[in-house]
Design an enzyme around this catalytic site. Sequence first.
Site, PDB file in Angstrom:
ATOM      1  N   HIS A 109       4.230  26.942  44.758  1.00  0.00           N
ATOM      2  CA  HIS A 109       5.065  26.411  45.834  1.00  0.00           C
ATOM      3  C   HIS A 109       4.474  26.703  47.211  1.00  0.00           C
ATOM      4  CE1 HIS A 109       8.823  24.855  47.392  1.00  0.00           C
ATOM      5  NE2 HIS A 109       9.071  25.959  48.064  1.00  0.00           N
ATOM      6  N   PHE A 110       3.907  27.896  47.370  1.00  0.00           N
ATOM      7  CA  PHE A 110       3.318  28.297  48.653  1.00  0.00           C
ATOM      8  C   PHE A 110       1.795  28.286  48.521  1.00  0.00           C
ATOM      9  CE2 PHE A 110       7.597  30.224  49.067  1.00  0.00           C
ATOM     10  CZ  PHE A 110       7.958  29.683  50.291  1.00  0.00           C
TER      11      PHE A 110
END
Length: 289
Positions: free
Chosen positions: A266-267
């Site tokens: 996600h990051f």
Amino acid sequence: MVSAVHHRTATVDGHDVFYREAGDPKAPAVVLLHGFPTSSHMFRHLIPALADRYHVIAPDHIGFGLSAMPAPRDFPYTFDALADVTSGLLKQLGIDRFAMYVQDYGAPIGWRLALQAPDHITAIITQNGNAYEEGFVKPFWDGVFAYAKAPGPDTEAAMRGALTPESVRWQYTHGVADPTLVSPDNWVLDQALLDRPGNDEIQLRLFRDYSTNVDLYPRVHQYFRDSQVPLLAVWGANDEIFGPDGATAFSQDLPDAEIHLLEAGHFALESHLQTVTEHIRGFLARVLA
């Protein structure tokens, strides 16, 4: 030479907005819009990597990071309201033409900015910043939409689970081949800010408002078709919040979209900073030339 990053605060509609700024104010502007549950801290390495060529601005949304955290009775915690504050900050800074990098919550905020003033947007970089229903990964989103549709004790429990240390850390480490690349500072800082008294209710209000972002998608798609805005999707393909189908979906309305799927979560900046930076610099050099 590494560009200096300034840490500033402006007052917008009576609320303090913290932002990071670097680069020559006369250079093309790039606005970085963070997601949940983080802040402009997620861009701490990207900002100096872009600031030799661009004027980079990264605000903390109201209720996040070092920006003001008014009680819900004093601020309407909706994505419309967060976008209005961002727009107000950019007006105050004299930024009326900019490229934007959107991630997670930053995407619906950015889409609102684009719909308000399409001519202000020079390019879009989306890193797991969703605009299509194809991007929603189940079962993660089932709980969010159930809570938005029928808020109450039964549906709220799952949403409170998203505010726990285990869930916050999972967002950073899930899908990352080598989790040792991800600094624990991320989830420790995010959790400390989430744990401030009253912040849980702020996050719950935004969870309840999330379905308004999906309602906006048809207008966003029309904006894409009408503007043919240059778009780079550089996406963590292992994200179980916004999956890779959300990245490839941009080509439905933007046939020239540049799409890169990374072996990241996600990051993606935490594990693939150099790769993401190279894609952004190449993309912006081409489309803003």
